[in-house]
Design a protein around this motif. Structure first.
Motif, short mmCIF file in Angstrom:
data_model
loop_
_atom_site.label_atom_id
_atom_site.label_comp_id
_atom_site.label_asym_id
_atom_site.label_seq_id
_atom_site.Cartn_x
_atom_site.Cartn_y
_atom_site.Cartn_z
N ASP A 12 -7.66 0.29 -6.82
CA ASP A 12 -6.98 1.12 -5.83
C ASP A 12 -7.88 1.31 -4.60
O ASP A 12 -9.05 0.97 -4.60
CB ASP A 12 -6.56 2.46 -6.44
N ASN A 13 -7.30 1.87 -3.55
CA ASN A 13 -8.02 2.02 -2.27
C ASN A 13 -9.25 2.91 -2.41
O ASN A 13 -10.26 2.67 -1.78
CB ASN A 13 -7.09 2.60 -1.22
N SER B 42 0.81 -1.22 0.00
CA SER B 42 0.00 0.00 0.00
C SER B 42 0.85 1.28 0.00
O SER B 42 0.32 2.35 -0.27
CB SER B 42 -0.93 0.00 1.21
N ARG B 43 2.11 1.18 0.30
CA ARG B 43 2.98 2.37 0.30
C ARG B 43 3.45 2.70 -1.12
O ARG B 43 3.45 1.85 -2.00
CB ARG B 43 4.22 2.13 1.16
N SER C 75 7.13 -0.15 -8.17
CA SER C 75 6.11 -0.96 -7.51
C SER C 75 6.75 -1.81 -6.41
O SER C 75 7.95 -2.11 -6.44
CB SER C 75 5.42 -1.87 -8.52
N TYR C 76 5.93 -2.20 -5.46
CA TYR C 76 6.39 -3.07 -4.39
C TYR C 76 6.88 -4.41 -4.95
O TYR C 76 7.86 -4.96 -4.48
CB TYR C 76 5.26 -3.29 -3.37
N VAL D 60 8.24 5.45 0.74
CA VAL D 60 9.53 4.80 0.97
C VAL D 60 10.48 5.25 -0.13
O VAL D 60 10.15 5.21 -1.31
CB VAL D 60 9.39 3.26 0.94
N PHE D 61 11.66 5.71 0.29
CA PHE D 61 12.67 6.20 -0.64
C PHE D 61 13.83 5.22 -0.66
O PHE D 61 14.34 4.82 0.39
CB PHE D 61 13.12 7.60 -0.23
#
Length: 127
Positions: free
Chosen positions: A116-117, A7-8, A91-92, A43-44
């Motif tokens: 999506d959410n 989700s991040r 993407s994750y 997240v970087f």
């Protein structure tokens, strides 16, 4: 809580970074160079020049988390850098493949339905 989930939002810094940098140095890169907000949970991702180390920086609600992985043998395969952009969203699933050592050139994701959410909340409100 500790953890990286799908989700991040994930952003890769499009240049190599000195791996002796900590939270303060990496957060300055995010603010000054990438021009991204620091405190929204994104997240970087930063890679070292020799591609044996990666650092991931994220805000966890009340403080920064800094994840680091160093390979004892081999290197991380990176997506192609885009010189016209400072940070590129990843993407994750791609990040997970990189961290596991999967070759990005050979991976081909099959099409799947993706909701999506916002769409999920709209469907829940409708019912």
């Amino acid at each position: 809580m500790f953890g990286l989930e799908e989700s991040r939002q994930y952003y890769v810094c499009q240049r190599y970074v000195r791996m002796n940098m900590g939270i303060n140095g990496l957060s300055k890169i995010v603010s000054n160079e990438l021009r991204r907000p620091l405190l929204n949970g994104d997240v970087f991702i930063f890679f070292g020049k020799n591609r044996q180390m990666v650092k991931l920086l994220c805000w966890d609600g009340d403080g920064f988390l800094l994840y680091q992985k160093r390979l004892e043998k081999g290197t991380f395969e990176l997506p192609r850098f885009r010189p016209d952009q400072k940070a590129v969203e990843m993407s994750y699933r791609t990040l997970s493949a990189i961290m596991r050592g999967v070759s990005l050139r050979s991976v081909r994701y099959r099409r799947r339905l993706r909701i999506d959410n916002f769409a999920v909340s709209q469907i829940a409100d409708y019912q």
